[in-house]
Design a protein around this motif. Sequence first.
Motif, short mmCIF file in Angstrom:
data_model
loop_
_atom_site.label_atom_id
_atom_site.label_comp_id
_atom_site.label_asym_id
_atom_site.label_seq_id
_atom_site.Cartn_x
_atom_site.Cartn_y
_atom_site.Cartn_z
N VAL A 39 -124.53 41.01 65.37
CA VAL A 39 -124.36 41.57 66.67
C VAL A 39 -122.89 41.88 67.07
CG1 VAL A 39 -124.39 40.90 69.04
CG2 VAL A 39 -126.34 40.47 67.64
N ILE A 40 -121.91 41.09 66.76
CA ILE A 40 -120.56 41.26 66.98
C ILE A 40 -120.13 42.63 66.20
CG2 ILE A 40 -118.18 40.53 66.63
CD1 ILE A 40 -119.24 37.78 67.08
N GLN A 41 -120.46 42.72 64.86
CA GLN A 41 -120.10 43.85 64.34
C GLN A 41 -120.72 45.15 64.64
OE1 GLN A 41 -121.92 43.86 59.96
NE2 GLN A 41 -120.85 45.80 59.45
N GLU A 42 -121.89 45.17 65.11
CA GLU A 42 -122.75 46.26 65.78
C GLU A 42 -121.83 46.76 66.99
OE1 GLU A 42 -124.49 48.66 63.67
OE2 GLU A 42 -123.92 47.28 62.24
N ALA A 43 -121.71 45.77 67.85
CA ALA A 43 -121.12 45.91 69.13
C ALA A 43 -119.91 46.52 69.12
CB ALA A 43 -121.31 44.73 69.84
N ASN A 44 -118.96 45.89 68.31
CA ASN A 44 -117.75 46.60 68.03
C ASN A 44 -117.51 48.04 67.53
OD1 ASN A 44 -116.46 44.19 68.65
ND2 ASN A 44 -116.32 43.54 66.64
N LYS A 45 -118.61 48.37 66.82
CA LYS A 45 -118.80 49.83 66.32
C LYS A 45 -119.20 50.68 67.72
CE LYS A 45 -120.80 48.93 61.88
NZ LYS A 45 -122.04 49.09 61.15
N ARG A 46 -119.52 50.11 68.76
CA ARG A 46 -119.93 51.04 69.88
C ARG A 46 -118.98 50.67 70.99
NH1 ARG A 46 -123.90 49.53 66.36
NH2 ARG A 46 -125.66 51.12 66.23
N GLY A 47 -118.13 49.93 70.64
CA GLY A 47 -116.95 49.59 71.74
C GLY A 47 -117.50 48.79 73.02
N MET A 48 -118.43 47.79 72.52
CA MET A 48 -119.19 46.92 73.47
C MET A 48 -118.66 45.49 73.20
SD MET A 48 -122.94 48.17 73.09
CE MET A 48 -123.61 47.03 73.90
N GLU A 49 -118.72 44.88 74.19
CA GLU A 49 -118.15 43.37 74.08
C GLU A 49 -119.54 42.49 74.04
OE1 GLU A 49 -116.13 42.08 77.73
OE2 GLU A 49 -114.42 43.12 77.21
N VAL A 50 -119.00 41.21 73.43
CA VAL A 50 -120.08 40.19 73.06
C VAL A 50 -119.57 38.86 73.68
CG1 VAL A 50 -121.37 39.02 71.46
CG2 VAL A 50 -120.80 41.25 70.94
N HIS A 51 -120.57 38.52 74.64
CA HIS A 51 -120.35 37.13 75.17
C HIS A 51 -121.33 36.06 74.73
CE1 HIS A 51 -117.61 38.89 78.69
NE2 HIS A 51 -117.87 39.70 77.70
N ALA A 52 -120.91 34.84 74.51
CA ALA A 52 -121.81 33.79 74.15
C ALA A 52 -122.51 33.26 75.35
CB ALA A 52 -121.25 32.66 73.29
N TRP A 53 -123.85 33.14 75.36
CA TRP A 53 -124.55 32.50 76.62
C TRP A 53 -124.90 31.28 76.27
CZ3 TRP A 53 -126.04 35.63 81.01
CH2 TRP A 53 -126.92 34.83 81.95
#
Length: 172
Positions: A33-47
Amino acid sequence: NADALYQSAYEPWSHWITGQRGNEPSYDPLAFVIQEANKRGMEVHAWLNPYRYENVAGQYAGLPGDYSQTHPELIITHNSRTYFNPGLPETTELITNIVTDLITGYDLDGVIFDDYFYPSNMPNSLDQEAFDTYGTQEFVGQWYSTVTRGNFRRASVNNMIREVNNTIKYFK
């Protein structure tokens, strides 16, 4: 539910990944998820739901991460659900360790807590020992002028948030 959607040093793999608690998948979902989000300029937050353990008391009996066997002193049962006792410093330490594991193992952009409160209408008997031991003016007085059960419970949650915040700031 004291399980993980990532490679955790503290919690077993969630049944939401493989269908069975503790079964390791063939990949790391959070890393993906982090790898793919970073490719798209998105942040990832742990919930995280820091105090929730079982939605139905006993559902993890005998399964990986069975705190009722390994750390029964941390567990309280209320309305057929189990929770980590928010009034215990050991619970705060466990939560802080889990957050440390997450933020040092993954390039997360944030940590979000959900359900970080005492269970509604929880009887005093469930945290009486914690209140008797830790419900002191020194502890509660950091936030509230008088020691009451409610103030102790709020102070316990406040303390957990402060410890996690300090940990995140230390590492990130």
